[in-house]
Write a protein that holds these residues in place. Structure first.
Motif, PDB file in Angstrom:
ATOM      1  N   UNK A   1       0.825  -1.209   0.000  1.00  0.00           N
ATOM      2  CA  UNK A   1       0.000   0.000   0.000  1.00  0.00           C
ATOM      3  C   UNK A   1       0.858   1.258   0.000  1.00  0.00           C
ATOM      4  N   UNK A   2       1.961   1.206   0.731  1.00  0.00           N
ATOM      5  CA  UNK A   2       2.865   2.356   0.834  1.00  0.00           C
ATOM      6  C   UNK A   2       3.887   2.380  -0.304  1.00  0.00           C
ATOM      7  N   UNK A   3       3.850   1.373  -1.170  1.00  0.00           N
ATOM      8  CA  UNK A   3       4.821   1.203  -2.251  1.00  0.00           C
ATOM      9  C   UNK A   3       6.254   1.209  -1.714  1.00  0.00           C
ATOM     10  N   UNK A   4       6.441   0.452  -0.630  1.00  0.00           N
ATOM     11  CA  UNK A   4       7.742   0.326  -0.011  1.00  0.00           C
ATOM     12  C   UNK A   4       8.236  -1.109  -0.145  1.00  0.00           C
ATOM     13  N   UNK A   5       9.510  -1.252  -0.101  1.00  0.00           N
ATOM     14  CA  UNK A   5      10.115  -2.576  -0.130  1.00  0.00           C
ATOM     15  C   UNK A   5      10.622  -2.959   1.251  1.00  0.00           C
ATOM     16  N   UNK A   6      11.140  -4.131   1.352  1.00  0.00           N
ATOM     17  CA  UNK A   6      11.670  -4.621   2.628  1.00  0.00           C
ATOM     18  C   UNK A   6      12.663  -5.732   2.380  1.00  0.00           C
TER      19      UNK A   6
END
Length: 156
Positions: A117-122
């Motif tokens: 949703x936040x267009x973040x990776x991990x």
């Protein structure tokens, strides 16, 4: 240097392309139950004819079970080699897109939904026992995620 002193990764393949192709075809046509039954005599033959496989299996089992090598039975070695053969055969099904053969359970995947949703990776650090390919199943099921696997192949 004797055959039993060679690292198992450096040993020459004992099968051949024709046999490997036949096993793949049989696995895909007849399924997991059939191929697992067929593995029993194959693994038993391999165990009986490869002193190196027995030696390395005994060493690994002693290390991972905190037992002495003298307390590792032929049955233990057979089960170890058979489990390795099953994982190898299971790769056929995973690579053929037959994930439905496996009961893979995931938990805690909500974090991925939030990141998407936040267009973040991990970065997710994991360890595995068995088939690395099984770890791809959740990635197939969550097709909207872009997953890249980095594997340290240097550990023996």
């Amino acid at each position: 240097m004797s055959q039993t002193d060679i690292n198992w990764r450096d040993q020459k393949e004992r099968s051949n392309q024709l046999m490997n192709t036949l096993l793949v075809k049989l696995a895909l046509i007849f399924g997991r139950s059939f191929i697992r039954a067929l593995l029993v005599p194959i693994v038993y033959y391999y165990m009986l004819t490869s002193s190196s496989a027995r030696k390395h299996s005994r060493e690994a089992l002693a290390k991972f079970t905190n037992r002495t090598e003298a307390n590792i039975s032929r049955k233990d070695i057979f089960q170890h080699l058979y489990a390795f053969a099953q994982v190898t055969i299971d790769r056929i099904y995973l690579l053929a897109g037959r994930e439905h053969y496996f009961d893979v359970t995931t938990s805690g995947t909500e974090v991925f939904d939030e990141l998407a949703k936040k267009q973040q990776g991990a970065l997710l650090f994991v360890s595995h026992v068995g088939s690395f390919d099984v770890m791809r199943v959740p990635g197939v099921e969550m097709a909207d995620l872009s997953i890249r696997i980095l594997m340290d192949k240097g550990h023996h």
